[in-house]
Enzyme design. Sequence first.
Site, PDB file in Angstrom:
ATOM      1  N   ASP A 199      -8.029 -24.508   5.954  1.00  0.00           N
ATOM      2  CA  ASP A 199      -8.685 -25.547   6.754  1.00  0.00           C
ATOM      3  C   ASP A 199     -10.186 -25.264   6.855  1.00  0.00           C
ATOM      4  O   ASP A 199     -10.586 -24.252   7.431  1.00  0.00           O
ATOM      5  CB  ASP A 199      -8.060 -25.580   8.153  1.00  0.00           C
ATOM      6  CG  ASP A 199      -8.467 -26.794   8.960  1.00  0.00           C
ATOM      7  OD1 ASP A 199      -9.594 -27.291   8.769  1.00  0.00           O
ATOM      8  OD2 ASP A 199      -7.662 -27.251   9.791  1.00  0.00           O
ATOM      9  N   SER A 243      -6.001 -31.902  15.366  1.00  0.00           N
ATOM     10  CA  SER A 243      -7.396 -31.491  15.447  1.00  0.00           C
ATOM     11  C   SER A 243      -7.896 -31.561  16.895  1.00  0.00           C
ATOM     12  O   SER A 243      -7.372 -30.867  17.755  1.00  0.00           O
ATOM     13  CB  SER A 243      -8.249 -32.344  14.497  1.00  0.00           C
ATOM     14  OG  SER A 243      -9.529 -31.799  14.316  1.00  0.00           O
ATOM     15  N   HIS A 302      -7.479 -29.469   6.124  1.00  0.00           N
ATOM     16  CA  HIS A 302      -7.419 -30.121   7.431  1.00  0.00           C
ATOM     17  C   HIS A 302      -6.662 -31.434   7.283  1.00  0.00           C
ATOM     18  O   HIS A 302      -7.261 -32.506   7.165  1.00  0.00           O
ATOM     19  CB  HIS A 302      -8.847 -30.357   7.941  1.00  0.00           C
ATOM     20  CG  HIS A 302      -8.934 -30.639   9.408  1.00  0.00           C
ATOM     21  ND1 HIS A 302      -8.579 -29.722  10.370  1.00  0.00           N
ATOM     22  CD2 HIS A 302      -9.346 -31.759  10.084  1.00  0.00           C
ATOM     23  CE1 HIS A 302      -8.775 -30.240  11.572  1.00  0.00           C
ATOM     24  NE2 HIS A 302      -9.237 -31.478  11.426  1.00  0.00           N
TER      25      HIS A 302
END
Length: 215
Positions: free
Chosen positions: A160, A113, A191
């Site tokens: 995601d 991320s 995610h």
Amino acid sequence: MKGTKPLSLEAIAIPPTSGKPPRGIMVMLHGWGANSQDLAPLASLLNFPDFLFLFANAPFPHPQVREGRMWYDLNSPNYQKLPESQEILTSWLRSLEESTGVPLERTVLSGFSQGGAMTLDVGLRLPLAGLVSLSGYLHSEPQPMGDRLPPTLIMHGTEDPVVPLSAAHQAREVFQALGVAVQYREWRMGHSILPEQMEVMQGFIEEIFPASCCN
């Protein structure tokens, strides 16, 4: 955060399970609001007994999450603190050769991320062995330094809700346009990180390292 931040990072270090001096380094950068402990369990899913694993703590405290850290403030205009993090991370990575005896050419930088965004940004500035972005994105135009561009693995979830799949496609296209050797994989997931991704990461690292380095 007030004052001048030292150009270094705290990190969880997991030494080689072989008991020998490290022949490679795997650096992993956590995401927004997590900390160095978040990705540390992944070391057990990668079979590199001669590697030193370093799980870095982002330099700034998260504004809402207790014990959480951030590489920069996602809620602020122009990603406040991003330049500071870029400088700190780059300086820390450069210092690893002296502190570990392992050159950057045998160091892999990876992140999830926001940590993936830092990987994609800072990674092209250094002669690293390779880059791995998990659910990452580009927050600025990469600025490669030198002719040697580290091969890059980009992995993302098709569902995601935090970092859209289009961000991974954009990163792939930008890196390919720069001449980077890019491997790309996506999974039907949100995610998160799947064990299957660690298998792909294992193969990617084995490809870019000499066989003698990783066994």
